[in-house]
Scaffold this active site. Sequence first.
Site, PDB file in Angstrom:
ATOM      1  N   GLN A  79       5.957   3.992  -7.160  1.00 20.47           N
ATOM      2  CA  GLN A  79       4.511   3.865  -6.919  1.00 20.47           C
ATOM      3  C   GLN A  79       3.758   4.880  -7.759  1.00 20.47           C
ATOM      4  O   GLN A  79       2.541   4.881  -7.782  1.00 20.47           O
ATOM      5  CB  GLN A  79       4.217   4.129  -5.436  1.00 20.47           C
ATOM      6  CG  GLN A  79       4.891   3.145  -4.507  1.00 20.47           C
ATOM      7  CD  GLN A  79       4.824   3.624  -3.068  1.00 20.47           C
ATOM      8  OE1 GLN A  79       3.803   3.487  -2.408  1.00 20.47           O
ATOM      9  NE2 GLN A  79       5.907   4.186  -2.577  1.00 20.47           N
ATOM     10  N   HIS A 127       2.278   0.503  -9.496  1.00 19.93           N
ATOM     11  CA  HIS A 127       0.823   0.710  -9.513  1.00 19.93           C
ATOM     12  C   HIS A 127       0.294   0.976 -10.919  1.00 19.93           C
ATOM     13  O   HIS A 127      -0.774   1.561 -11.088  1.00 19.93           O
ATOM     14  CB  HIS A 127       0.441   1.864  -8.569  1.00 19.93           C
ATOM     15  CG  HIS A 127       0.688   1.528  -7.121  1.00 19.93           C
ATOM     16  ND1 HIS A 127       1.018   2.470  -6.179  1.00 19.93           N
ATOM     17  CD2 HIS A 127       0.650   0.348  -6.464  1.00 19.93           C
ATOM     18  CE1 HIS A 127       1.184   1.876  -4.996  1.00 19.93           C
ATOM     19  NE2 HIS A 127       0.975   0.598  -5.148  1.00 19.93           N
ATOM     20  N   GLY A 168      10.285  10.076  -0.967  1.00 24.90           N
ATOM     21  CA  GLY A 168       8.961  10.677  -1.129  1.00 24.90           C
ATOM     22  C   GLY A 168       7.797   9.714  -1.024  1.00 24.90           C
ATOM     23  O   GLY A 168       6.815   9.852  -1.741  1.00 24.90           O
ATOM     24  N   ASN A 213      12.982  12.611   2.511  1.00 19.99           N
ATOM     25  CA  ASN A 213      11.598  13.053   2.719  1.00 19.99           C
ATOM     26  C   ASN A 213      11.657  14.285   3.622  1.00 19.99           C
ATOM     27  O   ASN A 213      12.447  14.308   4.558  1.00 19.99           O
ATOM     28  CB  ASN A 213      10.792  11.924   3.401  1.00 19.99           C
ATOM     29  CG  ASN A 213       9.294  12.095   3.253  1.00 19.99           C
ATOM     30  OD1 ASN A 213       8.752  13.147   3.580  1.00 19.99           O
ATOM     31  ND2 ASN A 213       8.620  11.066   2.768  1.00 19.99           N
TER      32      ASN A 213
END
Length: 258
Positions: free
Chosen positions: A109, A127, A195, A221
């Site tokens: 992303q 993205h 993440g 994470n």
Amino acid sequence: MALNHTTMIEPIEHAADILSKAKSAVALTGAGISVESGIPPFRGKGGLWEKIDPMKVAHIDAFLDDPATVWNVLIKDMKTVLDTARPNPGHAGLVDLERLGILKTVITQNVDGLHQMAGSSDVIEFHGSFAWQSCLDCNRSIETSQVDLAQIPPRCSCGGILRPDCIFFGEMIPRDALVRSQQVSAACDVMLVIGTSATVQPAATMPFIAKDSGAFIIEINPEPTPFTSRVSDLPLLGGAGSIMPRLLKAIRRRLPST
Ligand code: NAD
Ligand code: ZN
């Protein structure tokens, strides 16, 4: 009550067992993997959204209404940070997994280009990319590193305003990126989710697609996310830059002469 085998072994060792047998793993990464490269995430501790309202600055309507303000409060700072950012051991670990024949594709992303800079060869930029800018008038492309910030908003030689080639809120996911991400998610045997806060759609559906198709989901994470209880088979709590080298070491121990 007896503990089963998997609850007794250390989570990193368990993840290494799974990954060392994987043949078509896929990683889904978010802003968190680049935090240790000095790029702030949107959400979570130190996130950009603690300071600014995303819908005011990161929406396509906000940009088209007032490009100078969006350049001043968001894009200018992003350019300054990304111009000098370098990959960290989290990115490098994914390159090592690819070289070991375990990982096939990274769906990211992120718009920072750090997976490619680290050496990952198949990166889907969900993205888009901040590496390039396009002119709103003539569509000419200019490398972001070459953009002169003396004039805000920066302009193309034709006079048109420049915009980054990543998507704003309110814009469509690039179709090829969406379709390929769905395909590789449905075909992977393990998905590493690293993440990401699991809040941005449709990227956040990929672990569910993978799981529905039988994949094992490993999440890295430092904080629990909505994925942790809903889709993760094995959460590894910690930063990507410290977990990935430990994971790679444990995987290498399991592989013949690597
Ligand atoms: P997010 O900002 O919503 O969440 C970041 C996540 O990373 C949090 O869950 C946080 O706990 C975790 N994290 C923090 N430090 C970490 C570390 N050292 N290792 C691993 N994880 C860590 O991120 P998102 O889910 O990717 O969504 C944000 C959106 O903003 C994305 O669409 C992304 O495109 C964009 N974005 C990109 C960048 C970039 O390109 N580097 C930076 C900020 C935002
Ligand atoms: Zn132009």
